[in-house]
Design a protein around this motif. Structure first.
Motif, PDB file in Angstrom:
ATOM      1  N   ALA A  16      14.587  -7.965  -3.091  1.00 15.68           N
ATOM      2  CA  ALA A  16      14.196  -9.028  -2.161  1.00 15.68           C
ATOM      3  C   ALA A  16      14.208 -10.381  -2.860  1.00 15.68           C
ATOM      4  O   ALA A  16      13.752 -10.508  -4.001  1.00 15.68           O
ATOM      5  CB  ALA A  16      12.805  -8.737  -1.603  1.00 15.68           C
ATOM      6  N   LYS A  19      10.070 -12.099  -0.413  1.00 17.58           N
ATOM      7  CA  LYS A  19       9.410 -10.796  -0.554  1.00 17.58           C
ATOM      8  C   LYS A  19       8.647 -10.314   0.679  1.00 17.58           C
ATOM      9  O   LYS A  19       8.043 -11.113   1.400  1.00 17.58           O
ATOM     10  CB  LYS A  19       8.390 -10.845  -1.699  1.00 17.58           C
ATOM     11  N   TYR A  20       8.676  -9.008   0.830  1.00 15.81           N
ATOM     12  CA  TYR A  20       7.792  -8.298   1.771  1.00 15.81           C
ATOM     13  C   TYR A  20       6.554  -7.927   0.976  1.00 15.81           C
ATOM     14  O   TYR A  20       6.642  -7.258  -0.045  1.00 15.81           O
ATOM     15  CB  TYR A  20       8.550  -7.067   2.273  1.00 15.81           C
ATOM     16  N   TRP A  21       5.393  -8.393   1.402  1.00 13.00           N
ATOM     17  CA  TRP A  21       4.152  -7.993   0.725  1.00 13.00           C
ATOM     18  C   TRP A  21       3.011  -8.040   1.737  1.00 13.00           C
ATOM     19  O   TRP A  21       2.524  -9.107   2.073  1.00 13.00           O
ATOM     20  CB  TRP A  21       3.846  -8.897  -0.488  1.00 13.00           C
ATOM     21  N   LYS A  23       1.150  -5.275   5.014  1.00  9.60           N
ATOM     22  CA  LYS A  23       1.473  -4.618   6.288  1.00  9.60           C
ATOM     23  C   LYS A  23       0.453  -5.010   7.345  1.00  9.60           C
ATOM     24  O   LYS A  23      -0.728  -5.148   7.035  1.00  9.60           O
ATOM     25  CB  LYS A  23       1.414  -3.091   6.136  1.00  9.60           C
ATOM     26  N   ILE A  29       4.355   1.194   9.154  1.00  7.82           N
ATOM     27  CA  ILE A  29       4.948   0.290   8.153  1.00  7.82           C
ATOM     28  C   ILE A  29       5.551  -0.949   8.836  1.00  7.82           C
ATOM     29  O   ILE A  29       6.770  -1.144   8.891  1.00  7.82           O
ATOM     30  CB  ILE A  29       5.944   1.004   7.216  1.00  7.82           C
ATOM     31  N   ARG A  75       5.260  10.032   5.588  1.00  5.99           N
ATOM     32  CA  ARG A  75       6.482   9.220   5.622  1.00  5.99           C
ATOM     33  C   ARG A  75       7.731  10.080   5.784  1.00  5.99           C
ATOM     34  O   ARG A  75       8.624   9.742   6.563  1.00  5.99           O
ATOM     35  CB  ARG A  75       6.561   8.386   4.353  1.00  5.99           C
ATOM     36  N   SER A 126      12.521   4.043  -3.962  1.00  2.11           N
ATOM     37  CA  SER A 126      12.178   4.516  -2.618  1.00  2.11           C
ATOM     38  C   SER A 126      13.071   3.856  -1.570  1.00  2.11           C
ATOM     39  O   SER A 126      13.384   4.463  -0.549  1.00  2.11           O
ATOM     40  CB  SER A 126      10.706   4.261  -2.310  1.00  2.11           C
ATOM     41  N   GLY A 159       8.970   0.548   3.524  1.00  2.26           N
ATOM     42  CA  GLY A 159       9.348  -0.704   4.182  1.00  2.26           C
ATOM     43  C   GLY A 159      10.682  -1.242   3.689  1.00  2.26           C
ATOM     44  O   GLY A 159      11.601  -1.489   4.482  1.00  2.26           O
ATOM     45  N   SER A 160      10.812  -1.388   2.367  1.00  2.00           N
ATOM     46  CA  SER A 160      12.018  -2.006   1.807  1.00  2.00           C
ATOM     47  C   SER A 160      13.274  -1.173   2.094  1.00  2.00           C
ATOM     48  O   SER A 160      14.389  -1.691   1.997  1.00  2.00           O
ATOM     49  CB  SER A 160      11.847  -2.229   0.316  1.00  2.00           C
ATOM     50  N   ARG A 163      16.061  -2.306   4.625  1.00  2.37           N
ATOM     51  CA  ARG A 163      17.084  -3.286   4.239  1.00  2.37           C
ATOM     52  C   ARG A 163      18.269  -2.636   3.535  1.00  2.37           C
ATOM     53  O   ARG A 163      19.315  -3.256   3.388  1.00  2.37           O
ATOM     54  CB  ARG A 163      16.455  -4.381   3.355  1.00  2.37           C
ATOM     55  N   SER A 213       3.350  -0.222  -4.943  1.00  5.92           N
ATOM     56  CA  SER A 213       3.457  -1.325  -3.969  1.00  5.92           C
ATOM     57  C   SER A 213       2.543  -1.047  -2.785  1.00  5.92           C
ATOM     58  O   SER A 213       1.882  -1.952  -2.275  1.00  5.92           O
ATOM     59  CB  SER A 213       4.871  -1.446  -3.412  1.00  5.92           C
ATOM     60  N   THR A 214       2.527   0.224  -2.341  1.00  3.78           N
ATOM     61  CA  THR A 214       1.765   0.564  -1.144  1.00  3.78           C
ATOM     62  C   THR A 214       0.284   0.226  -1.314  1.00  3.78           C
ATOM     63  O   THR A 214      -0.309  -0.438  -0.458  1.00  3.78           O
ATOM     64  CB  THR A 214       1.940   2.068  -0.829  1.00  3.78           C
ATOM     65  N   MET A 217      -0.280  -3.734  -2.007  1.00  3.50           N
ATOM     66  CA  MET A 217      -0.236  -4.641  -0.846  1.00  3.50           C
ATOM     67  C   MET A 217      -1.408  -4.401   0.106  1.00  3.50           C
ATOM     68  O   MET A 217      -1.864  -5.310   0.776  1.00  3.50           O
ATOM     69  CB  MET A 217       1.131  -4.644  -0.161  1.00  3.50           C
ATOM     70  N   PHE A 265       4.650 -14.407  -4.765  1.00  6.63           N
ATOM     71  CA  PHE A 265       4.251 -13.004  -4.599  1.00  6.63           C
ATOM     72  C   PHE A 265       3.326 -12.587  -5.765  1.00  6.63           C
ATOM     73  O   PHE A 265       2.279 -11.971  -5.548  1.00  6.63           O
ATOM     74  CB  PHE A 265       5.506 -12.122  -4.481  1.00  6.63           C
ATOM     75  N   ASP A 307       9.852  -7.627  -8.864  1.00  9.16           N
ATOM     76  CA  ASP A 307       9.149  -6.837  -7.865  1.00  9.16           C
ATOM     77  C   ASP A 307       7.830  -6.310  -8.450  1.00  9.16           C
ATOM     78  O   ASP A 307       7.281  -6.939  -9.343  1.00  9.16           O
ATOM     79  CB  ASP A 307      10.044  -5.701  -7.367  1.00  9.16           C
TER      80      ASP A 307
END
Ligand code: DP6
Length: 416
Positions: A16, A19-21, A23, A29, A75, A126, A159-160, A163, A213-214, A217, A265, A307
């Motif tokens: 990214a 960034k996605y950070w 939820k 998600i 998941r 992931s 999530g990522s 993409r 990350s899970t 965040m 981030f 990241d």
């Protein structure tokens, strides 16, 4: 053993640049903001997955990098359920197989997946893994949905991952719907649009166990006031600017935005209670090196982004600058005397020649970077980087031929 039907796919990973950070919905998600990534060349970083189906299988099973893992997590279950729901008719005349839409609910699958990069490197696996699982399951089960629908399903794995269903530059649109139906990725431009870009990943040596990350965040959403400001005010503007920079192949704006967003981030991680430290001293030294170079030249030379870990992803506008970047990296972060050059620089190694390095002895004569002010007092850090991966923007998932299958058709189990 009755018949075994397989499909094998390969999916890229992505990094990214916005960034996605955070939820807004943990189970589905759904993110608090849009994000933009560049897909990396699957030749260097990807997951390959075979999905097999057979009436002899008594339950769903999965093997990752040679070890059987549990599929009981929510998941995996979401991805399997969503794809099964959309399964179509499948006919294989040669094997005399006909699976009707309604049969898929009763059939079990075996999933075998490998990453072509070491898991220990701490590179996001992931994203490639879930994208590949969803893509390959959809092929096996003849799901007629387009990539956008598959992207939304992969999102429910990680999530990522949504993409990684596309090549080139990709935007994950956060969506507004509570059920997540409008949250998925779209391709901004394909991998050929800005193909001059070169990506160098510095895999930073680290013994530290990182916060996932899970969970990271989750803590940030609960405790960081900066996160809310970022999601509401900063990111919407940055997304527009980044899209513009990509469209115009405007490297200066692209690099400024990517660096600023990576730093923000990590600022949010620091603003989290308890604070999260993903970068380490080596990461900070790489940032300093890039920033000093930028100041000396008066314009961004390369972009950096980090990241949820200490590895640096550096993006150069073309091969010439990438060679110059590699010279600097090897100058400040040389391999230890025990490390072989072939295992220190992997991927598109041809860039080494352009950097003037043919053999290990050439490392001693690398030029002093022009921005170094005090020539007599240069600090070098041998051993602080495990290795470098040279790569470039790449394409989305592809289906591979049967010869690439990871499942033995005679047993339905992974090849040893
Ligand atoms: C820092 O996609 O790994 O890489 O959705 O909980 O599986 P989950 O998290 P994940 O988070 C990635 C975070 C990031 C930034 C990014 O890729 O946008």
């Amino acid at each position: 053993m009755e018949w075994v039907l397989t499909a094998t796919g390969r999916s890229p990973t992505n990094i990214a640049v916005i960034k996605y950070w955070g939820k807004r919905d943990e189970a589905l998600i759904l993110p608090v903001n849009d994000s933009i990534s560049v897909t990396l060349d699957p030749d260097h970083l990807s997951a390959t997955t075979t999905v097999a189906v057979s009436p002899s299988f008594d339950r769903d099973r999965m093997w990752l990098n040679g070890n059987e893992i549990s599929l009981s997590g929510g998941r995996f279950q979401s991805c399997l359920r969503e794809i099964r729901k959309r399964a179509g008719d499948v006919k294989d005349e040669k094997k005399g197989v006909h699976i009707g839409k309604e049969d898929w609910e009763k059939l079990h699958v075996h999933i075998v997946s490998y990453n072509n990069f070491p898991t220990a490197a701490g590179l996001a696996s992931s994203a490639a893994g879930f994208a590949c699982l969803v893509f390959t399951l959809a092929k096996l089960m003849n799901v007629s949905e387009n990539e956008a629908a598959l992207s939304s399903i992969a999102r429910q794995g990680s999530g990522s991952a949504c993409r990684s269903l596309y090549g080139g530059f990709v935007k994950w649109v956060k969506g507004e719907e509570a059920n997540g139906s409008d949250s998925g990725a779209v391709q901004l431009v394909d991998e050929s649009y800005w193909s001059d870009l070169v990506v160098i990943i510095a895999v930073v040596s680290s013994r530290q166990k990182e916060t996932s990350s899970t969970s990271g965040m989750r803590d940030s959403v609960l405790t960081s006031a900066l996160l809310q400001h970022r999601a509401e005010i900063i990111v919407p503007k940055r997304i527009r600017q980044m899209e513009e920079a990509i469209k115009n192949r405007d490297f200066g704006s692209f690099a400024s935005l990517a660096c600023a967003d990576s730093n923000q981030f990590h600022a949010i991680c620091l603003d989290t209670t308890p604070p999260i430290f993903y970068m380490n001293d080596t990461s900070h030294r790489i940032i300093n090196m890039v920033e000093r170079w930028r100041q000396f030249e008066g314009a961004p030379q390369v972009a950096y982004t980090f990241d949820a870990g200490p590895n640096a992803v550096l993006i150069a506008p073309n091969r010439k600058v990438a060679a110059s970047l590699l010279q600097r990296l090897l100058f400040f972060f040389p391999p230890t005397p025990e490390t072989k050059l072939e295992s220190y620089i992997v991927g598109e190694t041809s860039i080494l020649q352009e950097a003037g390095v043919q053999a290990a002895k050439d490392l001693d004569s690398l030029p002093l970077p022009s921005e170094v002010k005090d020539k007599n007092n240069v600090q070098k850090y041998p051993g602080s980087i495990s290795y470098f991966i040279c790569t470039s923007p790449g394409k989305g998932p592809i289906l591979l031929s049967e010869e690439h299958s990871l499942v033995n058709p005679a047993t339905g189990l992974p090849f040893k």
